[in-house]
Design a protein around this motif. Sequence first.
Motif, PDB file in Angstrom:
ATOM      1  N   VAL A 195      -4.175  11.947  -0.553  1.00  0.00           N
ATOM      2  CA  VAL A 195      -5.550  12.349  -0.854  1.00  0.00           C
ATOM      3  C   VAL A 195      -6.521  11.469  -0.059  1.00  0.00           C
ATOM      4  N   VAL A 204       0.843  -1.207   0.000  1.00  0.00           N
ATOM      5  CA  VAL A 204       0.000   0.000   0.000  1.00  0.00           C
ATOM      6  C   VAL A 204       0.877   1.256   0.000  1.00  0.00           C
ATOM      7  N   PRO A 256      -4.316  -3.559   5.889  1.00  0.00           N
ATOM      8  CA  PRO A 256      -4.171  -2.319   5.111  1.00  0.00           C
ATOM      9  C   PRO A 256      -4.397  -2.651   3.637  1.00  0.00           C
ATOM     10  N   ILE A 257      -5.044  -1.768   2.938  1.00  0.00           N
ATOM     11  CA  ILE A 257      -5.353  -2.021   1.527  1.00  0.00           C
ATOM     12  C   ILE A 257      -5.396  -0.693   0.770  1.00  0.00           C
ATOM     13  N   ALA A 258      -5.128  -0.735  -0.522  1.00  0.00           N
ATOM     14  CA  ALA A 258      -5.210   0.478  -1.343  1.00  0.00           C
ATOM     15  C   ALA A 258      -6.439   0.376  -2.241  1.00  0.00           C
ATOM     16  N   LYS A 311      -8.581  -9.473  -1.331  1.00  0.00           N
ATOM     17  CA  LYS A 311      -7.591  -8.379  -1.439  1.00  0.00           C
ATOM     18  C   LYS A 311      -6.856  -8.418  -2.769  1.00  0.00           C
ATOM     19  N   TYR A 318       1.744   1.873  -3.457  1.00  0.00           N
ATOM     20  CA  TYR A 318       0.641   2.130  -4.384  1.00  0.00           C
ATOM     21  C   TYR A 318       0.062   3.538  -4.284  1.00  0.00           C
ATOM     22  N   VAL A 319      -0.060   4.055  -3.036  1.00  0.00           N
ATOM     23  CA  VAL A 319      -0.881   5.255  -2.846  1.00  0.00           C
ATOM     24  C   VAL A 319      -0.299   6.490  -3.545  1.00  0.00           C
ATOM     25  N   ASN A 320      -1.215   7.348  -3.951  1.00  0.00           N
ATOM     26  CA  ASN A 320      -0.828   8.606  -4.592  1.00  0.00           C
ATOM     27  C   ASN A 320      -0.640   9.681  -3.533  1.00  0.00           C
ATOM     28  N   ILE A 362      -5.279   6.654  -6.002  1.00  0.00           N
ATOM     29  CA  ILE A 362      -5.230   5.500  -5.091  1.00  0.00           C
ATOM     30  C   ILE A 362      -5.066   5.998  -3.665  1.00  0.00           C
ATOM     31  N   VAL A 363      -6.014   5.571  -2.814  1.00  0.00           N
ATOM     32  CA  VAL A 363      -6.023   6.052  -1.422  1.00  0.00           C
ATOM     33  C   VAL A 363      -5.806   4.878  -0.462  1.00  0.00           C
ATOM     34  N   PRO A 364      -5.227   5.163   0.709  1.00  0.00           N
ATOM     35  CA  PRO A 364      -5.062   4.074   1.682  1.00  0.00           C
ATOM     36  C   PRO A 364      -6.388   3.774   2.387  1.00  0.00           C
ATOM     37  N   VAL A 386      -8.629   0.451   4.916  1.00  0.00           N
ATOM     38  CA  VAL A 386      -8.485  -0.707   5.804  1.00  0.00           C
ATOM     39  C   VAL A 386      -9.595  -1.710   5.488  1.00  0.00           C
ATOM     40  N   SER A 397      -3.518  -6.540  -2.893  1.00  0.00           N
ATOM     41  CA  SER A 397      -3.677  -5.433  -1.919  1.00  0.00           C
ATOM     42  C   SER A 397      -4.175  -4.153  -2.578  1.00  0.00           C
ATOM     43  N   LEU A 398      -4.750  -4.279  -3.748  1.00  0.00           N
ATOM     44  CA  LEU A 398      -5.256  -3.103  -4.462  1.00  0.00           C
ATOM     45  C   LEU A 398      -6.628  -3.420  -5.053  1.00  0.00           C
TER      46      LEU A 398
END
Lengths: 253, 194
Positions: free
Chosen positions: A74, A61, B162-164, B60, A64-66, B183-185, B187, B63-64
């Motif tokens: 964001v 993660v 945790p996941i995106a 998952k 991956y995140v932006n 892409i946001v974090p 759960v 994880s995305l």
Amino acid sequence: MNAFFREHKAQAALVDSLFFIAIISALGTGLFYFAINYGLSSEELLNSFYSSDFTTDALKVITYVNITRDGEIVKADRVVNSTDEFDYLFAMIKEDYAENSKKEVKITLPTQKNIAKTLYEVLKPFDSSFDYAFFISKEGGVQGEQNFLVMILALHKYQPEESDPSKMVTREYYSCRPKFSNVIEKYIYPSVGSLDSSFGRISLCENSGTCSSFLIGINIWVSKSVEIFNKINEGDDTEFVCTKLEGIVKEVN
Amino acid sequence: MLSRKGFIGPIGDDLPSLIPIVTGLVIFFSVFVLTLNTYNEKNVFLERQMDMTTVARDIKGDSLILNWSQFNHRCNEMKLRRYPYSFMIAIYNNEVDVTKVIDEFKGLYLDDYDSIISSENEFSFLGQKTDEGNKNFFCSYLRVGGREFSENKRQYTVRFYPIAVQQPIGVNTSNVNATQFLIVPAVMAMVVWE
């Protein structure tokens, strides 16, 4: 003689029954021991699957995140400005390495702060429970040689003298340049007991085009107050050589 | 007469030896039943954990989660496997208080098609606008003959990952409504029960 045994028949039966109860007790103890210990190793294994999944997910993660170039993540329910430029954390790390590969500090302070902010946002729901270390190091580095490109340590600082209970435990981020490659195994692992780790491999290239392979990893452990962390929090450790990253949690919130 | 000295009777003569034998048998069968129950309970617990790990990994993916349709497709595939346990999975944003998630799950009631029919609380799951309207990242499966989680008095297992998630984010422009996919974090919370 026959008359003697006939007279003592009941006593012989009593001894037999005492033997019987001794055997039953031994069997019962064995069964009880089996009941207590059955499945413990399987349960431990399944828990380790979960821990391994958790750390692997966290590491993925993070990649991956932006985030914005200022390290802002964001939020799902927010609106962003058209001028905001979004990128991946690794794009910034790669840029830094390409530009500063010949310098001593290859990952700049703003990028170090962006790493810390991303770590904070990704692991925010579990923030009160865990401490962690994120690092990028040279793959196959010689033991004893300083080979960390970057190491971000997230620790809880306990301040029992603080009158406000909400400020008694605070989250602190440190950028560390350990002298030895095995500092985590040597100093953190024995202190915290259990360490969940996940590793990956990345390639970073210099501006000249020369690329090197690096190990990226995260170690997560249940937050504890141990001597080495107290030393880091007080700024007098000699093993991790850490500098506090100011305002990560405040800036994010 | 001499040989019958001290003779009480066929049972009375063996009474002192019968007491330890009966005590021994009672002890043995008690421990045996206890062991059997513990063995079965632990097996159920381990199987539940195994199933949970499998379901979580499959939902998952890498994880995305790219969008709600992908999540829903994975969820429906899970349901086809007919697990012997019921489960609920929800994705929350990274501001969630994980200590309150289980209370939210306890307030949910599912219909025969595993959809939420009522809730005692407001949902706080992550949602996404789709062609079919606003959809929540929520997946549930109630096994045949299984009881609602709220009625579950037995043990359950809960896990967080945790996941995106890729989300359409509105862009603040002066004249047009624009959307950017970022892409946001998040759960992923999961609970499994019998």
